[in-house]
Write a protein that holds these residues in place. Structure first.
Motif, mmCIF file in Angstrom:
data_model
loop_
_atom_site.group_PDB
_atom_site.id
_atom_site.type_symbol
_atom_site.label_atom_id
_atom_site.label_comp_id
_atom_site.label_asym_id
_atom_site.label_seq_id
_atom_site.Cartn_x
_atom_site.Cartn_y
_atom_site.Cartn_z
ATOM 1 N N PRO A 1 -21.977 -23.469 56.002
ATOM 2 C CA PRO A 1 -21.092 -23.617 54.841
ATOM 3 C C PRO A 1 -20.261 -22.354 54.637
ATOM 4 O O PRO A 1 -20.598 -21.279 55.146
ATOM 5 C CB PRO A 1 -22.071 -23.836 53.680
ATOM 6 C CG PRO A 1 -23.368 -24.217 54.305
ATOM 7 C CD PRO A 1 -23.402 -23.531 55.643
ATOM 8 N N PHE A 2 -19.186 -22.483 53.902
ATOM 9 C CA PHE A 2 -18.343 -21.324 53.606
ATOM 10 C C PHE A 2 -19.182 -20.227 52.934
ATOM 11 O O PHE A 2 -19.979 -20.513 52.035
ATOM 12 C CB PHE A 2 -17.197 -21.698 52.656
ATOM 13 C CG PHE A 2 -16.126 -22.520 53.310
ATOM 14 C CD1 PHE A 2 -15.539 -22.093 54.488
ATOM 15 C CD2 PHE A 2 -15.689 -23.693 52.731
ATOM 16 C CE1 PHE A 2 -14.535 -22.844 55.086
ATOM 17 C CE2 PHE A 2 -14.684 -24.451 53.330
ATOM 18 C CZ PHE A 2 -14.116 -24.031 54.508
ATOM 19 N N LEU A 3 -19.006 -19.003 53.410
ATOM 20 C CA LEU A 3 -19.663 -17.856 52.797
ATOM 21 C C LEU A 3 -18.718 -17.293 51.750
ATOM 22 O O LEU A 3 -17.652 -16.761 52.079
ATOM 23 C CB LEU A 3 -19.998 -16.795 53.839
ATOM 24 C CG LEU A 3 -20.626 -15.504 53.308
ATOM 25 C CD1 LEU A 3 -21.978 -15.782 52.636
ATOM 26 C CD2 LEU A 3 -20.799 -14.469 54.421
ATOM 27 N N ARG A 4 -19.094 -17.402 50.490
ATOM 28 C CA ARG A 4 -18.233 -16.970 49.402
ATOM 29 C C ARG A 4 -18.640 -15.576 48.928
ATOM 30 O O ARG A 4 -19.819 -15.218 48.941
ATOM 31 C CB ARG A 4 -18.277 -17.967 48.240
ATOM 32 C CG ARG A 4 -17.815 -19.363 48.682
ATOM 33 C CD ARG A 4 -17.714 -20.327 47.528
ATOM 34 N NE ARG A 4 -17.304 -21.644 47.995
ATOM 35 C CZ ARG A 4 -16.058 -22.003 48.211
ATOM 36 N NH1 ARG A 4 -15.070 -21.143 47.978
ATOM 37 N NH2 ARG A 4 -15.781 -23.227 48.621
ATOM 38 N N TYR B 1 -15.330 -15.631 53.147
ATOM 39 C CA TYR B 1 -15.388 -14.696 54.257
ATOM 40 C C TYR B 1 -14.550 -15.218 55.429
ATOM 41 O O TYR B 1 -14.715 -16.343 55.887
ATOM 42 C CB TYR B 1 -16.836 -14.498 54.697
ATOM 43 C CG TYR B 1 -16.982 -13.811 56.037
ATOM 44 C CD1 TYR B 1 -16.554 -12.499 56.211
ATOM 45 C CD2 TYR B 1 -17.525 -14.489 57.126
ATOM 46 C CE1 TYR B 1 -16.665 -11.880 57.446
ATOM 47 C CE2 TYR B 1 -17.650 -13.878 58.359
ATOM 48 C CZ TYR B 1 -17.210 -12.571 58.513
ATOM 49 O OH TYR B 1 -17.318 -11.965 59.737
ATOM 50 N N PHE B 2 -13.618 -14.375 55.918
ATOM 51 C CA PHE B 2 -12.747 -14.734 57.047
ATOM 52 C C PHE B 2 -13.478 -14.349 58.325
ATOM 53 O O PHE B 2 -13.611 -13.177 58.658
ATOM 54 C CB PHE B 2 -11.415 -13.996 56.930
ATOM 55 C CG PHE B 2 -10.394 -14.446 57.937
ATOM 56 C CD1 PHE B 2 -9.724 -15.647 57.790
ATOM 57 C CD2 PHE B 2 -10.102 -13.664 59.045
ATOM 58 C CE1 PHE B 2 -8.781 -16.065 58.722
ATOM 59 C CE2 PHE B 2 -9.171 -14.068 59.988
ATOM 60 C CZ PHE B 2 -8.511 -15.279 59.823
ATOM 61 N N ALA B 3 -13.949 -15.357 59.048
ATOM 62 C CA ALA B 3 -14.870 -15.142 60.155
ATOM 63 C C ALA B 3 -14.162 -14.737 61.439
ATOM 64 O O ALA B 3 -12.984 -15.016 61.649
ATOM 65 C CB ALA B 3 -15.685 -16.405 60.395
ATOM 66 N N TYR C 1 -12.095 -11.061 53.224
ATOM 67 C CA TYR C 1 -12.234 -12.305 52.471
ATOM 68 C C TYR C 1 -10.852 -12.829 52.113
ATOM 69 O O TYR C 1 -9.942 -12.075 51.754
ATOM 70 C CB TYR C 1 -13.047 -12.092 51.191
ATOM 71 C CG TYR C 1 -14.518 -11.853 51.439
ATOM 72 C CD1 TYR C 1 -15.435 -12.888 51.321
ATOM 73 C CD2 TYR C 1 -14.981 -10.586 51.793
ATOM 74 C CE1 TYR C 1 -16.790 -12.670 51.546
ATOM 75 C CE2 TYR C 1 -16.331 -10.362 52.027
ATOM 76 C CZ TYR C 1 -17.230 -11.403 51.901
ATOM 77 O OH TYR C 1 -18.563 -11.179 52.144
ATOM 78 N N ILE C 2 -10.674 -14.147 52.214
ATOM 79 C CA ILE C 2 -9.442 -14.822 51.804
ATOM 80 C C ILE C 2 -9.832 -15.953 50.855
ATOM 81 O O ILE C 2 -10.719 -16.764 51.168
ATOM 82 C CB ILE C 2 -8.680 -15.383 53.023
ATOM 83 C CG1 ILE C 2 -8.226 -14.247 53.940
ATOM 84 C CG2 ILE C 2 -7.474 -16.210 52.573
ATOM 85 C CD1 ILE C 2 -7.519 -14.721 55.191
ATOM 86 N N ASP C 3 -9.209 -15.999 49.703
ATOM 87 C CA ASP C 3 -9.535 -17.004 48.669
ATOM 88 C C ASP C 3 -11.004 -16.920 48.284
ATOM 89 O O ASP C 3 -11.638 -17.938 47.948
ATOM 90 C CB ASP C 3 -9.215 -18.424 49.158
ATOM 91 C CG ASP C 3 -7.751 -18.596 49.539
ATOM 92 O OD1 ASP C 3 -6.898 -17.930 48.922
ATOM 93 O OD2 ASP C 3 -7.475 -19.387 50.455
ATOM 94 N N GLY C 4 -11.571 -15.723 48.396
ATOM 95 C CA GLY C 4 -12.975 -15.548 48.055
ATOM 96 C C GLY C 4 -13.937 -16.015 49.127
ATOM 97 O O GLY C 4 -15.150 -16.016 48.926
ATOM 98 N N LEU D 1 -25.183 -15.100 56.690
ATOM 99 C CA LEU D 1 -24.763 -16.387 57.239
ATOM 100 C C LEU D 1 -25.920 -17.163 57.857
ATOM 101 O O LEU D 1 -26.020 -18.388 57.678
ATOM 102 C CB LEU D 1 -23.668 -16.179 58.289
ATOM 103 C CG LEU D 1 -22.278 -15.838 57.764
ATOM 104 C CD1 LEU D 1 -21.423 -15.239 58.879
ATOM 105 C CD2 LEU D 1 -21.609 -17.082 57.200
ATOM 106 N N TYR D 2 -26.785 -16.461 58.599
ATOM 107 C CA TYR D 2 -27.771 -17.165 59.412
ATOM 108 C C TYR D 2 -29.221 -16.770 59.139
ATOM 109 O O TYR D 2 -30.138 -17.400 59.671
ATOM 110 C CB TYR D 2 -27.469 -16.947 60.897
ATOM 111 C CG TYR D 2 -26.108 -17.444 61.302
ATOM 112 C CD1 TYR D 2 -25.849 -18.803 61.431
ATOM 113 C CD2 TYR D 2 -25.067 -16.547 61.570
ATOM 114 C CE1 TYR D 2 -24.588 -19.273 61.809
ATOM 115 C CE2 TYR D 2 -23.805 -17.009 61.948
ATOM 116 C CZ TYR D 2 -23.583 -18.365 62.057
ATOM 117 O OH TYR D 2 -22.339 -18.816 62.431
#
Length: 430
Positions: free
Chosen positions: A422-425, A145-147, A140-143, A223-224
């Motif tokens: 959308p972004f996954l937080r 998920y880094f995909a 995770y980056i900035d909260g 995510l899906y």
């Protein structure tokens, strides 16, 4: 030109080096004869009349990196498993098959067959599982998920780089699937579920994503919302022919025994398997194995790697993908405009602009411009024989009646680029 003898303790690197040196001598020979090509030309190397690899000679009479810039260490793509005997090396022009005057050339090889293997498959798989659990569980980056894939959209960030290859591979897979009608689909080594979820949308199929890591499967579900299953590719947890289509994309190169994994993939599919793998040198793979780098590429593939399946009753179609043409590389590089890749661009004006105004290049090379340009990757395979290819797509047909020569639909690159979430937080723990 003299023969070269390779001693009994020859290893992969020494044999590959001997062939490279012989090739250099042939190139030097035609240069001295003033018969060297005055433009980049593709040459093919044959050992005992069997094709082994292709390389480029440019107007400076030396191996050219122009079509190999994404893989600068792979000037000579070499793959063989050879018994002890004398090899006849010959070099021919790729366009007409004409042999060079200094060819054939003898290389004496008395070494053992070239094979590399992981000593403990299960131990390596467990190390890979641990690595993947950490990567997909803590990535995770900035909260956010880094995909692994560009799941958030075109240049939306928070994903691994090299959008060019990621979009192209997915584009080719989706269009390969248009030759089948199916309701059930499995993605083996499906990572965060990007391709399986796309298949569910484009083909209205019931999809499952399988991976060796629990954390990977967790991300796919979050995510899906797709069905997931933890599974070792050497022993998949599914019934025979449980899925009509099975995909395995950019995963076989990671396993110790790709044929064992492929046997499992073909066992659980009913109609066909779609495979994509990178095209890399055997020397690079050998170094990965010797260093025991976790989740590195353990297999080297070329367009002949799946030919053995024809003898087992399958029908195999092979397509070269990720072609290193400037028509593909230039827009692919400029859509991201990373400083370390700009040097690959041959157009001096675009290179100059990219270095001084990368923001402008990103503005110009938006998805509306880039998408139709990248679609040429499928066309160039049929028109150009001199291009280095970075990957291979294989369609392995199990049921010949299931395959349609004409596609059922056309998937455009824009559709692939527009498939987003959308972004996954990261969930906060109270």
């Amino acid at each position: 030109m003299s023969n070269q003898t390779v001693s009994n303790d020859t290893n992969t690197q020494q044999l590959s080096g001997a062939i490279t040196r012989a090739t250099h001598q042939i190139i030097e020979g035609i240069a001295k004869d003033n018969s060297a090509p005055d433009r980049p030309v593709a040459l093919e190397v044959f050992l005992d009349d069997a094709f082994y690899f292709k390389f480029i000679v440019n107007d400076n009479n030396e191996p050219s990196g122009k079509t190999h810039l994404f893989f600068p260490q792979h000037y000579f793509q070499f793959h063989c498993d050879l018994p002890r005997h004398t090899l006849k090396l010959s070099i021919r022009f790729a366009d007409n098959g004409k042999k060079l005057e200094n060819s054939p050339f003898q290389i004496h090889y008395d070494g053992t067959p070239i094979t590399v293997a992981i000593e403990n498959d299960e131990e390596y798989i467990e190390e890979t599982r641990t690595w993947l659990n950490k990567r997909f569980g803590e990535g995770y980056i900035d909260g956010i998920y880094f995909a692994h894939q560009p799941i958030y959209g075109y240049r939306a960030g928070y994903c691994e780089p090299n959008l060019l290859d990621r979009y192209l591979i997915t584009f080719h897979i989706m269009n390969a699937l248009t030759h089948f009608s199916f309701n059930t689909f499995l993605d083996v080594g499906g990572a965060e579920g990007y391709k399986a979820a796309m298949v569910a949308k484009f083909f209205d199929a019931q999809v499952t994503s399988s991976d060796v890591s629990q954390q990977v499967c967790n991300r796919a579900y979050e995510l899906y919302g797709i069905e997931t299953a933890i599974g070792n590719m050497h022993s998949l947890p599914f019934e025979d022919e449980q899925f009509e289509i099975v995909l395995c994309s950019e995963s076989l190169e990671h396993v110790p025994d790709f044929k064992k994994s492929l046997t499992e993939i073909l066992r659980v599919c009913k109609q066909a398997a779609i495979i994509t793998v990178p095209h890399e040198s055997q020397e690079t793979v050998k170094n990965n194995i010797e260093s025991r780098e976790v989740h590195a590429h353990m297999q080297s593939f070329d367009v002949y790697s799946f030919e053995y399946l024809n003898k087992l009753g399958y029908e195999v179609f092979i397509q070269k993908i990720l072609l290193r043409s400037q028509k593909i590389l230039t827009p692919g590089i400029l859509m991201e405009c990373y400083p370390d890749t700009i040097g690959i661009i041959e157009n001096k004006a675009l290179k100059w602009l990219a270095k001084r105004a990368p923001w402008l290049m990103r503005l110009i090379f938006n998805k509306f411009v880039v998408a139709p340009l990248l679609e040429q990757d499928a066309i160039l395979d049929q028109k150009r024989t001199d291009l280095f290819y970075g990957g291979i797509l294989a369609i392995i047909i199990k049921d010949r009646h299931a395959f349609s020569v004409s596609p059922n639909k056309l998937i455009r690159m824009r559709e692939v680029m527009d498939f987003t979430v959308p972004f996954l937080r990261k969930k906060k723990i109270n």
